[in-house]
Design a protein around this motif. Structure first.
Motif, PDB file in Angstrom:
ATOM      1  N   PHE A 148      -3.438  -6.418 -22.909  1.00  0.00           N
ATOM      2  CA  PHE A 148      -2.411  -5.701 -23.655  1.00  0.00           C
ATOM      3  C   PHE A 148      -2.324  -6.222 -25.085  1.00  0.00           C
ATOM      4  CE2 PHE A 148       1.907  -5.526 -25.349  1.00  0.00           C
ATOM      5  CZ  PHE A 148       2.079  -4.143 -25.402  1.00  0.00           C
ATOM      6  N   ALA A 149      -2.467  -7.534 -25.257  1.00  0.00           N
ATOM      7  CA  ALA A 149      -2.407  -8.100 -26.608  1.00  0.00           C
ATOM      8  C   ALA A 149      -3.536  -7.564 -27.478  1.00  0.00           C
ATOM      9  CB  ALA A 149      -2.469  -9.627 -26.528  1.00  0.00           C
ATOM     10  N   VAL A 150      -4.733  -7.403 -26.894  1.00  0.00           N
ATOM     11  CA  VAL A 150      -5.858  -6.855 -27.648  1.00  0.00           C
ATOM     12  C   VAL A 150      -5.590  -5.401 -28.019  1.00  0.00           C
ATOM     13  CG1 VAL A 150      -8.295  -6.226 -27.533  1.00  0.00           C
ATOM     14  CG2 VAL A 150      -7.553  -8.441 -26.666  1.00  0.00           C
ATOM     15  N   TYR A 151      -5.088  -4.611 -27.058  1.00  0.00           N
ATOM     16  CA  TYR A 151      -4.758  -3.217 -27.352  1.00  0.00           C
ATOM     17  C   TYR A 151      -3.669  -3.136 -28.418  1.00  0.00           C
ATOM     18  CZ  TYR A 151      -7.307  -2.075 -23.052  1.00  0.00           C
ATOM     19  OH  TYR A 151      -8.268  -1.935 -22.093  1.00  0.00           O
ATOM     20  N   ALA A 447      -3.541   0.634 -22.048  1.00  0.00           N
ATOM     21  CA  ALA A 447      -2.558  -0.278 -22.631  1.00  0.00           C
ATOM     22  C   ALA A 447      -1.268  -0.269 -21.817  1.00  0.00           C
ATOM     23  CB  ALA A 447      -2.275   0.130 -24.081  1.00  0.00           C
ATOM     24  N   GLU A 448      -0.851   0.911 -21.368  1.00  0.00           N
ATOM     25  CA  GLU A 448       0.359   1.009 -20.552  1.00  0.00           C
ATOM     26  C   GLU A 448       0.184   0.257 -19.231  1.00  0.00           C
ATOM     27  OE1 GLU A 448       3.062   4.316 -18.174  1.00  0.00           O
ATOM     28  OE2 GLU A 448       1.191   4.898 -19.160  1.00  0.00           O
ATOM     29  N   ASP A 449      -0.977   0.445 -18.576  1.00  0.00           N
ATOM     30  CA  ASP A 449      -1.232  -0.247 -17.307  1.00  0.00           C
ATOM     31  C   ASP A 449      -1.208  -1.760 -17.498  1.00  0.00           C
ATOM     32  OD1 ASP A 449      -1.470   2.186 -16.115  1.00  0.00           O
ATOM     33  OD2 ASP A 449      -3.659   2.175 -16.018  1.00  0.00           O
ATOM     34  N   ALA A 450      -1.846  -2.243 -18.586  1.00  0.00           N
ATOM     35  CA  ALA A 450      -1.882  -3.684 -18.836  1.00  0.00           C
ATOM     36  C   ALA A 450      -0.470  -4.226 -19.065  1.00  0.00           C
ATOM     37  CB  ALA A 450      -2.771  -3.986 -20.041  1.00  0.00           C
ATOM     38  N   PHE A 451       0.353  -3.471 -19.796  1.00  0.00           N
ATOM     39  CA  PHE A 451       1.721  -3.920 -20.058  1.00  0.00           C
ATOM     40  C   PHE A 451       2.531  -3.967 -18.768  1.00  0.00           C
ATOM     41  CE2 PHE A 451       6.173  -2.947 -21.015  1.00  0.00           C
ATOM     42  CZ  PHE A 451       6.479  -3.974 -21.897  1.00  0.00           C
ATOM     43  N   ARG A 452       2.430  -2.927 -17.958  1.00  0.00           N
ATOM     44  CA  ARG A 452       3.239  -2.871 -16.733  1.00  0.00           C
ATOM     45  C   ARG A 452       2.765  -3.918 -15.723  1.00  0.00           C
ATOM     46  NH1 ARG A 452       3.741   3.392 -15.221  1.00  0.00           N
ATOM     47  NH2 ARG A 452       5.088   2.525 -13.578  1.00  0.00           N
TER      48      ARG A 452
END
Length: 512
Positions: A148-151, A447-452
């Motif tokens: 998520f940080a990379v995205y 990005a949404e999947d990584a955040f969740r």
């Protein structure tokens, strides 16, 4: 040494009769895409993408990447001969390329552009060769928070370094996120934003989106502006070609500086267009002949062309290593990889070595093929510009409609493609950037999947994004890029001199 061994193995895959034939076909199609008004590399690659579904991934990516190289070269042809940039990244080339051609030196202008472009592409490929696997190895330690940080850093880079107004970039990203969210939520399994249309459960195809945004959208702009081209001679003098290429080393500083700018803008989401303008502006400022720029100066061609191709090539590095495309065309290619069952990112270098190194090796060969073919076919493709635009425009529409329908044999895709065309037209007219929109459509759901997933692991605590040095640096870097335009604007306001009449600071409207 491991990279060199893998590269040599890649050449055994790339340098075969079928793949060389695909390179020739791809480059010729790419030159055609670059020459014809209303088309471009992203749209050309997306139109060709459905035809690659039955091919082996290595063969498919070689065909698509070769089209990309050809499109970049083709855009330079029209910029120099007709003062019509076939690609957005070729706009800066018109500043000195067309005046040089109009002055009776079209061969010199073309040879200088192609030689510079080949050098920029070579630097970009070398960068990928030696850094791609290292970046991938570092990324193997990534978890959901790191991804998520990379995205987040990628999205923030568009805001801070994309060249467009930050607010407009944020709006484009938000629209892209909304489109990416249509369909099935991969975390909860629920259906969302389908508005009762069953066909939207599968989501919005990025191929349909880019054909509408770049194909129909560009066509609507072209129809409104009405192309009026006055061609110059397109005959190639081969002796002058070799003389022009032989003079390039005299401009070594401009070549190296422009290649460095291009590689940086390619790895970050600045893209080829921003790289070419930045390189031209810096060259004009630091060149001893800067005051002659715009009248047919050699460095005025070298700088944008070198940066353009270096950025276009190196944009594939973050796409392959991290799954984050550095340009709109790289985003389309990344979507193709996922369709073929390949996941761009660090595991690609572990699970699909033949694919990765076959692609990298083909970049060396493909750019050589592109330089040779573009010189041989300049008179042929220049003649296409004499075809009335009323003939070209319907052909582009037919190609886009057929391409959209072939994605899933759905009329809804054709309607959505036309709708995206209107969006692309409005974005162009209102000066909104399209690249962030495409990026958000392609990786917004990731990005949404990584955040969740990060939130599930940390039980809702944002502290997970500051849990180690790597993720902290990425998040802080993203925040810094988000704030960069505001900081620069405030700095300009502080440097603004006081008005002599009132002796008070001049109030300036802050435009973000």
């Amino acid at each position: 040494m491991d990279n060199l061994a893998e590269l040599l193995h890649g050449f055994t895959i790339a340098v075969t009769a079928p793949h060389l034939a695909l390179m020739v076909v791809g480059v010729l199609l790419g030159i055609l895409v670059g020459v014809l008004p209303g088309l471009g590399a992203p749209n050309g690659v997306s139109l060709l993408l459905p035809l690659t579904f039955g091919m082996q991934p290595v063969s498919a990516i070689i065909l698509l990447s070769s089209m990309y190289w050809g499109a970049l070269f083709g855009g330079s042809v029209t910029s120099i001969l007709f003062n019509i940039p076939g690609e957005p990244s070729s706009v800066a080339t018109t500043f000195d390329g067309y005046p040089m051609a109009r002055d009776g030196r079209p061969t010199t202008a073309l040879a200088t552009a192609f030689g510079s472009a080949a050098f920029g592409a070579l630097v970009g490929v070398i960068l990928i060769t030696f850094l791609a696997s290292w970046v991938a190895q570092v990324a193997l330690a990534f978890g959901p928070a790191e991804y998520f940080a990379v995205y987040f850093l990628a999205f923030a880079s568009f805001v801070g370094m994309g060249g467009a107004a930050p607010i407009k970039t944020l709006v484009a990203l938000a629209i892209g996120f909304a489109i990416a969210a249509i369909g099935i939520d991969t975390v909860s399994g629920s259906v969302r934003l389908t508005m009762g249309v069953d066909e939207l459960v599968k989501g919005v195809s990025f191929v349909v989106a880019v054909m509408g945004l770049f194909g129909i959208g560009e066509l609507l702009v072209a129809v409104e502006e009405e192309f009026h081209a006055r061609a110059v001679s397109s005959k190639i003098d081969w002796r002058e070609v070799f003389r022009a290429v032989g003079r390039l080393p005299r401009h070594g500083v401009a070549l190296l500086r422009s290649a460095a700018i291009g590689c940086w803008m390619g790895i970050t989401p600045g893209g080829p267009t921003a790289a070419s303008f930045m390189s031209y502006g810096i060259a004009r400022r630091f060149s001893r002949r800067g005051r002659y720029f715009g009248t047919g100066e050699v460095e005025g061609i070298i700088s944008p062309e070198t940066a353009d191709h270096a950025a276009g090539t190196s944009a594939l590095l973050p796409m392959l290593s991290l799954g984050i495309p550095g340009s709109a065309t790289a985003a389309v290619m990344m979507g193709g990889l996922m369709i073929w069952g390949l996941n761009p990112g660090p595991m690609l270098f572990v699970d699909s070595k033949d694919f990765v190194w076959g692609l990298i090796a083909s970049m060396y060969v493909g750019n050589i093929v592109a330089v040779v073919l573009v010189l041989l076919t300049v008179p042929v493709f220049a003649a296409l510009m004499r075809i009335p635009f009323v003939v070209i425009a319907p052909l582009i529409v037919i190609i886009c409609v057929v391409g959209a329908y072939s994605v899933s044999n759905s009329y809804l895709d054709v309607v959505m493609m036309l709708g995206f065309g209107v969006v692309g037209y409005l974005f162009k007219k209102l000066f909104y950037p399209l690249a962030p929109l495409v990026l958000a459509i392609v990786i917004g759901d990731k990005a949404e999947d990584a955040f969740r997933q990060s939130m599930l692991i940390s039980k809702g605590s944002l502290g997970i994004f500051f849990a180690n040095k790597l993720v902290t640096c990425l998040i802080v870097g993203g925040i810094a890029l988000l704030l960069l335009p505001l900081v620069l604007q405030l700095a300009r306001l502080r440097r603004k001199p006081a008005s002599p009449a009132t002796d008070t600071p001049v109030q300036e409207k802050v435009i973000i």
